[in-house]
Enzyme design. Structure first.
Site, mmCIF file in Angstrom:
data_model
loop_
_atom_site.group_PDB
_atom_site.id
_atom_site.type_symbol
_atom_site.label_atom_id
_atom_site.label_comp_id
_atom_site.label_asym_id
_atom_site.label_seq_id
_atom_site.Cartn_x
_atom_site.Cartn_y
_atom_site.Cartn_z
ATOM 1 C CG PHE A 212 -0.261 0.107 2.539
ATOM 2 C CD1 PHE A 212 -0.021 1.348 3.131
ATOM 3 C CD2 PHE A 212 0.157 -1.036 3.217
ATOM 4 C CE1 PHE A 212 0.610 1.445 4.362
ATOM 5 C CE2 PHE A 212 0.788 -0.953 4.440
ATOM 6 C CZ PHE A 212 1.016 0.289 5.021
ATOM 7 C CB CYS A 213 1.747 3.865 -1.653
ATOM 8 S SG CYS A 213 0.749 3.907 -3.160
ATOM 9 C CB THR A 214 0.019 8.457 -0.387
ATOM 10 O OG1 THR A 214 1.177 8.472 0.445
ATOM 11 C CG2 THR A 214 -0.898 9.612 0.000
ATOM 12 N N GLY B 201 -2.013 5.003 -4.209
ATOM 13 C CA GLY B 201 -2.105 3.784 -5.003
ATOM 14 C C GLY B 201 -1.049 3.623 -6.069
ATOM 15 C CB ILE C 56 -3.361 5.593 2.812
ATOM 16 C CG1 ILE C 56 -2.268 4.534 2.913
ATOM 17 C CG2 ILE C 56 -3.803 6.035 4.201
ATOM 18 C CD1 ILE C 56 -0.918 5.088 3.325
#
Length: 313
Positions: free
Chosen positions: A182-184, A186, A211
């Site tokens: 996951f990341c901020t 996508g 996120i």
């Protein structure tokens, strides 16, 4: 629910744009005409952007982009702010819209399985799933998913080296190991899963929309997220419901400043924070003080500071 007069739209899409260089100037001209500020990155592999402005203007730009068949299904995430989140408009040409630094890796060729925010909790609650945060170390400091692995990297381009060296993956089967990333927003986790697929891992997943989409749709009572999420604009950080977090932005190192760090004698608005205080000279700090003074004067006059121009580069 709307809270603020400035609409922020974050979006990206991996798509083959052979004419990406020719798209730069027309996009900048349109953004300037609409009064939009922010950053648009263009590369052969696609587009990546966060912009802000008057709601009608932002939606006009999005409609313009989606009129292109290559970008017709472009998705975006919205949030609101009382102050302009960006000070200038930039359109940049890049080799990658998010820099991984591994030739040949592209989500347009292969990618992990998308997992919607509503299904994310069930996936990462499985003890057999390795949950990897693909963001930079200073972002992870603010918050992450409960139990997620922190690679402790300073830049996204350092992630491939960590993946190659970590025993968390090297001692496991590429066929049966389940990895969730996951990341901020996508984009980084999408490219990370493309890398793992390229390496031969078969069961790879990533959080669709990142996120931000999770915080938008999942209530605090249902959430496995802990803390705040750093965002790369003037909002600095957001929490559940995309409400503003308690962080400031250091103008020197462009990294978040917590309430504790802001109380440090090494923090000076627009000049330094505890993270970067030792990295700048007295002359550089004095120059930053003058820049901050000019910015504050411009804000009082409700003007744009002379250094906050629009640019192609």
């Amino acid at each position: 629910m709307q809270s603020g007069s400035y609409l922020t739209a974050a979006f990206y899409k991996f798509v083959e744009l052979t004419d990406y260089a020719e798209r730069r100037e027309p996009l900048l001209l349109l953004c300037n005409k609409l009064g939009i500020r922010g950053l648009i990155l263009l590369a052969r592999e696609g587009i990546n952007s966060t912009i802000a402005g008057e709601p009608d203007a932002v939606r006009l730009l999005l409609a313009h982009l989606r009129a292109d068949p290559l970008l017709a299904d472009l998705q975006h995430k919205e949030s609101w702010a009382n102050k302009a989140p960006f000070r200038r408009m930039k359109v940049k040409l890049k080799k990658e819209i998010v820099t991984l630094g591994v030739a040949g890796v592209s989500p347009t060729k292969m990618v992990g399985q998308y997992v919607k925010p509503q299904d994310w909790n069930a996936l990462i609650s499985d003890p057999n799933v390795l949950v990897i945060d693909t963001r930079n170390d200073y972002e992870v400091e603010l918050g992450s998913f409960k139990g997620a692995i922190n690679p402790n990297i300073e830049t996204f381009s350092a992630l491939p080296g960590w993946l190659d060296s970590t025993t968390l993956l090297n001692n496991r089967s590429k066929k049966t190991t389940k990895v969730a990333m996951f990341c901020t927003g996508g984009i980084r986790c999408e490219k990370s899963t493309a890398l793992l697929k390229e390496k031969g891992y078969e069961q790879v997943y990533h959080l669709e929309g990142g996120i931000l989409k999770y915080l938008e749709h999942i209530t605090p009572e249902q959430s496995l997220w802990e803390g705040a999420c750093f965002v790369f604009d003037e909002r600095v950080s957001v929490e559940h419901g995309l409400k503003l977090g308690p962080h400031q932005l250091c103008r020197c190192c462009r990294q978040p400043v917590s309430e504790i760090a802001a109380a440090s004698p090494k923090f000076e608005l627009g000049v330094s924070c505890p993270r970067c205080f030792e990295k700048t000279t007295d002359e550089q700090k004095q120059s930053a003080r003058e820049r901050q003074r000019q910015c504050e004067l411009a804000e009082q006059r409700q003007e744009t500071h002379v250094g906050q121009s629009t640019t192609l580069s």
